[in-house]
Design a protein around this motif. Sequence first.
Motif, PDB file in Angstrom:
ATOM      1  N   ARG A  71       0.835  -1.213   0.000  1.00 43.06           N
ATOM      2  CA  ARG A  71       0.000   0.000   0.000  1.00 43.06           C
ATOM      3  C   ARG A  71       0.873   1.267   0.000  1.00 43.06           C
ATOM      4  NH1 ARG A  71      -3.052  -2.596   4.402  1.00 43.06           N
ATOM      5  NH2 ARG A  71      -4.574  -3.918   3.357  1.00 43.06           N
ATOM      6  N   ILE A  72       1.906   1.261   0.822  1.00 47.18           N
ATOM      7  CA  ILE A  72       2.782   2.438   0.904  1.00 47.18           C
ATOM      8  C   ILE A  72       3.517   2.641  -0.409  1.00 47.18           C
ATOM      9  CG2 ILE A  72       4.846   3.319   2.029  1.00 47.18           C
ATOM     10  CD1 ILE A  72       3.821   1.922   4.602  1.00 47.18           C
ATOM     11  N   THR A  73       4.018   1.559  -0.998  1.00 50.27           N
ATOM     12  CA  THR A  73       4.737   1.666  -2.270  1.00 50.27           C
ATOM     13  C   THR A  73       3.797   2.112  -3.378  1.00 50.27           C
ATOM     14  OG1 THR A  73       6.202  -0.110  -1.550  1.00 50.27           O
ATOM     15  CG2 THR A  73       6.205   0.424  -3.879  1.00 50.27           C
ATOM     16  N   TYR A  74       2.582   1.578  -3.409  1.00 56.71           N
ATOM     17  CA  TYR A  74       1.626   1.970  -4.438  1.00 56.71           C
ATOM     18  C   TYR A  74       1.220   3.426  -4.291  1.00 56.71           C
ATOM     19  CZ  TYR A  74      -2.271   1.540  -7.669  1.00 56.71           C
ATOM     20  OH  TYR A  74      -3.124   1.708  -8.732  1.00 56.71           O
ATOM     21  N   GLU A  75       1.025   3.877  -3.067  1.00 59.63           N
ATOM     22  CA  GLU A  75       0.676   5.276  -2.836  1.00 59.63           C
ATOM     23  C   GLU A  75       1.814   6.193  -3.256  1.00 59.63           C
ATOM     24  OE1 GLU A  75      -0.939   8.127   0.776  1.00 59.63           O
ATOM     25  OE2 GLU A  75      -0.174   6.133   1.233  1.00 59.63           O
ATOM     26  N   THR A  76       3.038   5.793  -3.016  1.00 61.56           N
ATOM     27  CA  THR A  76       4.193   6.581  -3.447  1.00 61.56           C
ATOM     28  C   THR A  76       4.274   6.648  -4.968  1.00 61.56           C
ATOM     29  OG1 THR A  76       5.352   5.900  -1.459  1.00 61.56           O
ATOM     30  CG2 THR A  76       6.692   6.824  -3.225  1.00 61.56           C
ATOM     31  N   MET A  77       3.977   5.544  -5.623  1.00 61.14           N
ATOM     32  CA  MET A  77       3.990   5.540  -7.085  1.00 61.14           C
ATOM     33  C   MET A  77       2.927   6.461  -7.660  1.00 61.14           C
ATOM     34  SD  MET A  77       4.728   1.516  -7.905  1.00 61.14           S
ATOM     35  CE  MET A  77       3.723   1.595  -9.338  1.00 61.14           C
ATOM     36  N   LEU A  78       1.774   6.526  -7.006  1.00 64.99           N
ATOM     37  CA  LEU A  78       0.722   7.424  -7.496  1.00 64.99           C
ATOM     38  C   LEU A  78       1.144   8.863  -7.339  1.00 64.99           C
ATOM     39  CD1 LEU A  78      -2.539   5.759  -6.174  1.00 64.99           C
ATOM     40  CD2 LEU A  78      -1.678   5.761  -8.480  1.00 64.99           C
TER      41      LEU A  78
END
Length: 78
Positions: A71-78
């Motif tokens: 979740r943290i990595t995906y949010e950073t990618m967004l």
Amino acid sequence: MVESFFYSLGVYFEPRYAVGRNMLAKNTCLIGFVDDVYEAYAFYEELQYFTDAVPRFEIDVMDELPDDNQRITYETML
């Protein structure tokens, strides 16, 4: 992070390219984080959700991800 900055310093070595150097260092770190998520922090079944979420590139998909690291990595990618 230091290694990615030194890499970007080798690519953009002149002072006028500071913005490009920072962008390249940040992108290299992000690629490293995604690589770590795939290698160290998840099982194969969990990674299927993350792999399906990346091409969709929607914020609603974050609720479907099973792991906090994803979740943290995906949010950073967004």
